[in-house]
Design an enzyme around this catalytic site. Sequence first.
Site, PDB file in Angstrom:
ATOM      1  CG  HIS A 167      -0.313   0.135   2.529  1.00 26.73           C
ATOM      2  ND1 HIS A 167      -0.055   1.362   3.116  1.00 26.73           N
ATOM      3  CD2 HIS A 167       0.136  -0.798   3.412  1.00 26.73           C
ATOM      4  CE1 HIS A 167       0.506   1.181   4.295  1.00 26.73           C
ATOM      5  NE2 HIS A 167       0.648  -0.118   4.506  1.00 26.73           N
ATOM      6  CG  ASP A 179       2.858   1.048   7.838  1.00 30.99           C
ATOM      7  OD1 ASP A 179       2.408   0.284   6.965  1.00 30.99           O
ATOM      8  OD2 ASP A 179       2.163   1.551   8.733  1.00 30.99           O
ATOM      9  CD  GLU A 213      -2.513  -1.302   5.718  1.00 34.09           C
ATOM     10  OE1 GLU A 213      -2.393  -2.270   6.488  1.00 34.09           O
ATOM     11  OE2 GLU A 213      -2.116  -0.145   5.999  1.00 34.09           O
ATOM     12  CD  GLU A 214      -1.111   2.709   7.528  1.00 33.89           C
ATOM     13  OE1 GLU A 214      -1.687   2.308   8.552  1.00 33.89           O
ATOM     14  OE2 GLU A 214       0.065   2.423   7.253  1.00 33.89           O
ATOM     15  CD  GLU A 239       1.410  -3.433   5.878  1.00 34.61           C
ATOM     16  OE1 GLU A 239       2.335  -2.777   6.405  1.00 34.61           O
ATOM     17  OE2 GLU A 239       0.303  -2.931   5.651  1.00 34.61           O
ATOM     18  CG  HIS A 312       1.186   4.023  12.430  1.00 37.83           C
ATOM     19  ND1 HIS A 312      -0.063   3.547  12.783  1.00 37.83           N
ATOM     20  CD2 HIS A 312       1.490   3.419  11.248  1.00 37.83           C
ATOM     21  CE1 HIS A 312      -0.495   2.697  11.868  1.00 37.83           C
ATOM     22  NE2 HIS A 312       0.437   2.600  10.928  1.00 37.83           N
TER      23      HIS A 312
END
EC number: 3.4.-.-
Length: 973
Positions: A167, A179, A213-214, A239, A312
Amino acid sequence: MARQYSRTNPLGFTPWPVTIITALVYLALVIPLLVVQHVVPSAPGSDPAGLNLTEAWADLQVLTNGFHPYNSHRNDDVHKWLLQRVHEIIDSAPARSTDSAHPPAVFVFDDDQSNLTFSGRGNELGVYFESTNILVYIRGTEDDETQWWADPQGQPASKGGVLVNAHYDSVSTGYGATDDGMGVVSCLQLLRYFTTPGHAPRRGLVVLLNNGEEDFLNGARVYSQHPLSRLPHTFVNLEGAGAGGRASLFRSSDTEVTRPYARAPHPFGSVLSANGFEAGLISSQTDYVVLEGDLGLRGLDIAFIEPRARYHTDQDDARHTSVDSLWHMLSAAVATTEGLVDDASDQFDGAPREDGKVASGSGSKAVWFDLFGSTLAVFELHTLFALSVTLLIVAPLVLLATSIALVRADRMYLFRSTARVPGSDDFDEGVSLQGVRGFFRFPFLLVIPTGVAVGLAYLVTKINPYIIHSSEYAVWSMMISAWVFLAWFVSRVADFARPSAFHRVYVLTWMFVAEWVLLVIATVYENRYGLAGGYFVFFALSGTFLATWISYLELFALPRKSEYARQIAPPSRYASNHGSRLGTSSGEHGMDDAEDEEDDDGDDEDEARNVEEEPTESTSLLRGRGQRTTFANYVRVTGDYLHGAGDDEPRETHVYGREQAWSAGLPKWTWVLQFLLSAPIVLILVGPLALLLTAALRQTAQDGSSPLFVYIAIAVLTTLLVTPLLPFIHRYTHHIPLFLLLVFTGTLIYNLVAFPFSPSNRLKLFFLQEVDLDTGVNRAFLSGAHPFVYEVARSLPSAAGQNVSCDLSAARPKCSWYGIPPQVQATATPDTADWVSFNITRSADQPTRARFSVAGQNTRACRLVFDDPVRSFAVLDSAYDPRFPHLSPQGTQEIRLWSREWGHTWTVDVEWTVPAVDGESRGVSGRVVCLWSDGNAPGVIPALDEVRRYSPVWTAVSKLSDGLVEGSRRFEV
C-alpha cells in the site's frame, strides 16, 4: 595407593569442565542469535540482474518526503508519481536480450472506477470506499493472450496467477518508509525484474499498489471489484509494522505457498508469529486478512516488525532505515515471487467455490521457522503431529524397556534405597544404596527460580511497567541472572546436604516427564486448532529423551547390586553432637538414610582430638574422625567404608566428593553428550522465539496492551531457555553464579528506578482534535500511557491555566483541553458550520427512511454517526459484494464515507426501526462528521504543531483516529 577421581579430565563431570563447557556453548549460540536479530545482512555491492538498488533507494526517498495518507493532497501527488515510475520502468525494459528472450506483455490499470460498501469492526460499522489503486499485470508465458478483463463477466482461461501487494498510503503522522514505502519500491523493482528478458513469469503476475490500507484495509477490499482480481490464486503481501531491521515472515496460508520463501537468501520468522496474530497479541492488521480471509487467496505476509516505537511516527523515514533492510525485503520478495510464478503444478488451482472466493485449492497447515537467519525449515503440520504422537509413545516405552533390562541385570540403582546381601536372612535390612537421593530436587530447582521470575514480573509491572520499552535486555538480564543463581544455590544446598550421584539422571527424568506433558498439550492444539507454535516442544523432548536414555544406559556400567552388597562391610553409625546429618559420604557404609541422621553421643574432647589428628590411608574409617561441621548443624562425613573389616585395604575414591561409592563405575564424559543433545536445540529454537516476541511486544503497552503479559512471557521463556542447565548446574563453580548475583542486583535496581523512555525509544502519544462546527468549540485530545500523557498535556502552552481532564478508565487514558483552532480550509472560512454541509430528506410514504446528502470542504472523508443503530443503509452508485456483507443484524451505528474526489457529495439512503410514539414514527439523530488528515503544512493544525514542538524529546506523536481533525454538526430527523 588410593585411586583419585580425575580432576584434570577436560571432559570430566567436575566443576571446571562443566562450568566452562556449558558457558561456552550458551555463548556460542546466544551471540549469533543476537547478531541475527539485530544485524541486517549487507546489500550486495553490485546490483543483481534485473534489479537496481540505487534506484530503489532513490524512489524510497521521493516517496517519503511528506505525509501521504489517503485523505491528503500529497497522496494524489504520490499516486501520479507512481504511475510515472511504473511507465518509466516498463519503457526502460530492453526489447530483447542476447538469448533472444522477449520481455512479457505488460498492462497498467489506474483504477478510478471501482468502489465498494462493506461492514467493519463489530458489525456496527459500515464503510463506503472508492478506489485509487494502481495495478500492473505482467502476462505469464502460459497465460491466456486475450484481454479477458475487458468483458465484465470475463474469466482468465489460464492457471491462477500471483499477486504482489503493497500500500502506498501512509498514516497522517508518519512518512511511511517501512509502512509501506519499502514494500512499494520492492514492487517497483519486481516490475523491473520480471519485465527484464529472461525473467518472464510462467504464471501471470499482478503487482498491486493499493491506497487506503491505513484506514481499515480499504484498498485491498476495493481491489476485489477490479476484473484482475479474478486472476491471482496466490499472493505475497509486503508490509511494515516497525521501522527497519529484517523483514519477517509474519504469516502464511499453508505449506505449499511457504516453500518458495525458503529460497530467500536470508529467511527470517517463525510460525509462532502467526499464532500470535490469531490470539490477538498484536492489535494491528494487514491486507493479508482480506486477501486470504475474504478473497480466498493463499499467500504470505512479509513485514518489518520493530521497533514499534517508530511505527506510525515521524521516525518512520528513510533516515531511520537502511539499504540493507530494503534489500532484505526485496530479496525475499524476488525469491518468493519467482518461486510462485514459475510453479508448473496444479497445487494452487481448485474447483470453483460456492461462496464466490478464488478457486485456489487447499493446502496443508505449515510449520516453519528460520535457523540463524540463513535457512528456513518448512514442513506440514500433519508431519509434526505424526512425529509428536510417535515420540509420545516410543520414548516412554524405550525408557521403560531400558529400566526393565536394568532390573533384570540387577543394575537398577534408581529408586532403590537398599540392596540385599545374597544369602542373608529375611530380617537383614540390607546395604544402603541411597539411590533415592536427588529424586525430589527438580521441583524445587524449577519452582523456586520460576516463581521468583514471575514475582519479578509482577514487581516490575507494579513499579515501572514501561521499562521494557527501552531496556528489554536489562529485563532479560534480570530474569536470567536471578533464575540461574537461584537454581545453582538450591542445587548446591541440596548437594551439600544430601550428595547424590543421581542428580543428573533424576533431573533429566523430571524434564522428560514435564516436556512429555507439554508435547501432549501441543499435539492436542495441533490437531484441534491447527496451532503449530509449539513445534519446539517436539525437538526439545527429542533431545531430552536421548539425554535421559543415555543416563539410563550408563547404569549398565555399574556393578550388580548383589555383588556390590556382598563387598560392603556391616553397617555402622555416625553421629554428631551438632545435629542430624542428611547426607553421607560414599555409600559403602551400608548406612541407610535414617542412620545418617542419628545424633553423635561422643564427647567434644574426643571429637576435637580426632579433628586435629592427621589421617592416613591406614587410619580407621569407623572412628568418627574426618567429620567436619557444616551449616544447619549437618556434618559431612569424609571417611570411606572398606570391603571387609581390615584397615589396611585401599579405599575406593573414584567418586566425586561425597557421592555414593558405587558411582565410581559411571562414565565421566557422557554428560557432555547429554548437554549437547538437550541444551543447544532449545537455544536454537526457543531463543529466536524469545527475541521475536520481545521485539514484537515490548513496545505494545503504549498502545493499551497489558505489560504484565510481556514480563510473564519473558519469565516463562527464561525457564525454557535455562532449564537444560539444571542436570549439570550442581557442578558449577561459584564464579559465574556470584557474578550473576551482581548482575541481578544491578539490573533489578535499574529496572525499578530508570526512566523507561528515550529519544530512540519514544513514548507514542495519540493526537486528535474535535471541533463542534455548530458552536465553534474545539477540544484537543492526547491519548497515551498514564501518567506521562497528563504531564505532557498540561505542559503545553495552550493548556496553561486550563483544567486538563483525563479519562483513565480506558486501556489507553485520554486527556483533553481547549485547543488552538485548526485552519484546515484552503481559504479563510470564518463560519465553521460551512466546513460541513448536509441535507436530509425524509421519505413521505416511508416515514422510517431518509436520504442524506453529505459533503465537506477540502476533504474526501466524512461519516454519519447515529445515536442509535439504523437497520440498513445504501450509498448511491455503490457496488456490493456478498463476500463483503455491509449490513448487520444488530444494525449500523456509523457509516464511513471515502471518495477519490475532493469536496465530493455522498448520497446515502438510511432506514431505521424506531417504535412509534403517539401514533407517529420517531426519527433518527446523530452527527455528520468530516475528517481532515493533512498535516504537512505548518499552521494548518496548530494544536498538533504545538504538541510536536513542546512535548519532551522522549515522546512521539501518532494519530488517534482516521483524521487529525474531526468537525461535526448535529442532526435530527
